[in-house]
Design a protein around this motif. Structure first.
Motif, short mmCIF file in Angstrom:
data_model
loop_
_atom_site.label_atom_id
_atom_site.label_comp_id
_atom_site.label_asym_id
_atom_site.label_seq_id
_atom_site.Cartn_x
_atom_site.Cartn_y
_atom_site.Cartn_z
N ALA A 192 0.46 4.07 0.43
CA ALA A 192 -0.42 5.18 1.18
C ALA A 192 0.81 5.41 2.50
O ALA A 192 0.96 6.58 3.54
N ASP A 193 1.34 3.56 2.93
CA ASP A 193 1.67 3.22 4.36
C ASP A 193 3.41 3.42 4.01
O ASP A 193 4.41 2.87 4.96
N ALA A 194 3.89 3.44 2.95
CA ALA A 194 5.06 3.56 2.85
C ALA A 194 5.99 4.69 3.15
O ALA A 194 7.60 4.52 3.27
N GLY A 195 5.76 5.56 3.62
CA GLY A 195 6.05 6.82 3.99
C GLY A 195 6.41 8.37 2.93
O GLY A 195 5.22 8.32 1.87
N TYR A 196 6.84 8.89 3.32
CA TYR A 196 7.58 9.99 2.34
C TYR A 196 8.62 10.04 1.01
O TYR A 196 9.16 8.78 1.87
N ARG A 197 8.00 10.00 0.38
CA ARG A 197 8.47 9.57 -1.15
C ARG A 197 8.55 11.25 -1.83
O ARG A 197 8.62 12.45 -1.81
N ARG A 251 0.70 -1.27 0.24
CA ARG A 251 -0.14 -0.23 -0.15
C ARG A 251 0.88 1.46 0.08
O ARG A 251 2.05 1.54 0.62
#
Length: 75
Positions: free
Chosen positions: A10-15, A8
């Motif tokens: 959205a759960d991976a953190g800052y891009r 997901r």
């Protein structure tokens, strides 16, 4: 057997992304000179490429319908 959840974003953190109309510093070398294309921006010094963040959707998500057809009033 271990069960894994699907990825997901959205759960991976800052891009890290290149943002239009802002001062962007390269995460690789810290400089701020860019070659900007349609989909990516590339640092002119170290060639680090970043996706361009425009805040818009692309592809099929570009047109959204809310289910209500437009109503026109007769004059």
């Amino acid at each position: 057997m271990a069960r894994t959840l699907p990825f997901r974003p959205a759960d991976a953190g800052y891009r890290i992304a290149y943002r239009l109309q802002e001062t962007n510093h390269c995460p690789g070398c810290g400089r701020s000179h860019w070659h900007v294309g349609r989909m990516t921006a590339e640092c002119a010094y170290c060639a680090t490429a970043l996706p361009i963040r425009t805040g818009q959707t692309v592809g099929e998500g570009l047109v959204r319908s809310h289910g209500n057809a437009p109503t026109f009033l007769a004059a």
